[in-house]
Design an enzyme around this catalytic site. Sequence first.
Site, PDB file in Angstrom:
ATOM      1  N   GLY A  17       0.826  -1.205   0.000  1.00 22.23           N
ATOM      2  CA  GLY A  17       0.000   0.000   0.000  1.00 22.23           C
ATOM      3  C   GLY A  17       0.855   1.247   0.000  1.00 22.23           C
ATOM      4  N   LYS A  39       7.687  -0.668   6.177  1.00 23.98           N
ATOM      5  CA  LYS A  39       7.125   0.674   6.017  1.00 23.98           C
ATOM      6  C   LYS A  39       8.265   1.637   5.719  1.00 23.98           C
ATOM      7  CE  LYS A  39       3.963   3.918   8.316  1.00 23.98           C
ATOM      8  NZ  LYS A  39       3.148   4.139   9.554  1.00 23.98           N
ATOM      9  N   ASP A 134      -5.683   6.845  16.587  1.00 26.27           N
ATOM     10  CA  ASP A 134      -6.178   6.686  15.216  1.00 26.27           C
ATOM     11  C   ASP A 134      -6.715   5.269  15.021  1.00 26.27           C
ATOM     12  OD1 ASP A 134      -6.835   7.550  12.690  1.00 26.27           O
ATOM     13  OD2 ASP A 134      -4.855   7.211  11.832  1.00 26.27           O
TER      14      ASP A 134
END
Length: 289
Positions: A17, A39, A134
């Site tokens: 992603g 990441k 979040d």
Amino acid sequence: MPSTVIAGRYEIRDMIGRGAHAMVAEAYDPRLSRLVALKIVPRRSDEEGMELLSRFEQEARTVARLSHPGIVPVHDFGHGPDYAWLAMELVIGESLEDVLRRTPRLPVAEATRIVLELLDALAAAHRRGIVHRDVKPANILLAANEEDGLGQVKVTDFGVAHLPTQADGAELTTVGQMLGTPSTMAPEQVRGAAPDPRMDLWAAGVILFRALTGRRPFEGANLYATLHAVQAEEAPAPSSLVPELPAALDDVVARALRKDPADRFGSAEEMAAALRAAVVSYQGSKVLV
């Protein structure tokens, strides 16, 4: 896309992603003969870029403090002249957001099971003084399993999490700064209030509502309308939208979504206990019927 080998070690295999500031790739670690989720954040010299790098380092430190089966662990962190990287467990499965887009309403047993596992993970973080800030379906991964049904909850993306004390004594955010995702932010979070675990419990209530009803409790035509709804409107009872849902679940959702944090559940453990009791009540009524 950076080079196919990161830090002279991680061999990028596939893209998972890409967001506004980071990308996540599947990579192979030959030293330990395993796949990881990598990441990657490009380094920038401007003020925003330096803040992003600081947040990235904070995310690595945050998750390193946690050891829980419901939280995606960090294996490694580092940075070079062009980018920083974070190596994490590669979760084979899908996000809860993907599931809810495909199947907006989940069965009561599955919806409550997912939220109970989420609350267990949040309780572990809160005990360490960490507020996620979040919590949303896109940050809840469901690890694939060989059994029927959706997989085990794995909470990820602690990029805007609040730690009790930063390593250097400095805060990356100040009171009055709004962080999070509007559709799952608590009213006080919209106003930029100091971090509080009950913000995460509000988000868990939003997720439970959506999983049970197939819609969000607070929606607007645009960002400002959504934020207004979060602060000023009351969420409908889930059973008013899906009549077969039990009133006991209405009560859990209503308390999780109280506007005043003092009126919500005091902890993730307390909310989980109330949710379990509601499920037992519901299952018992079904048996009697």
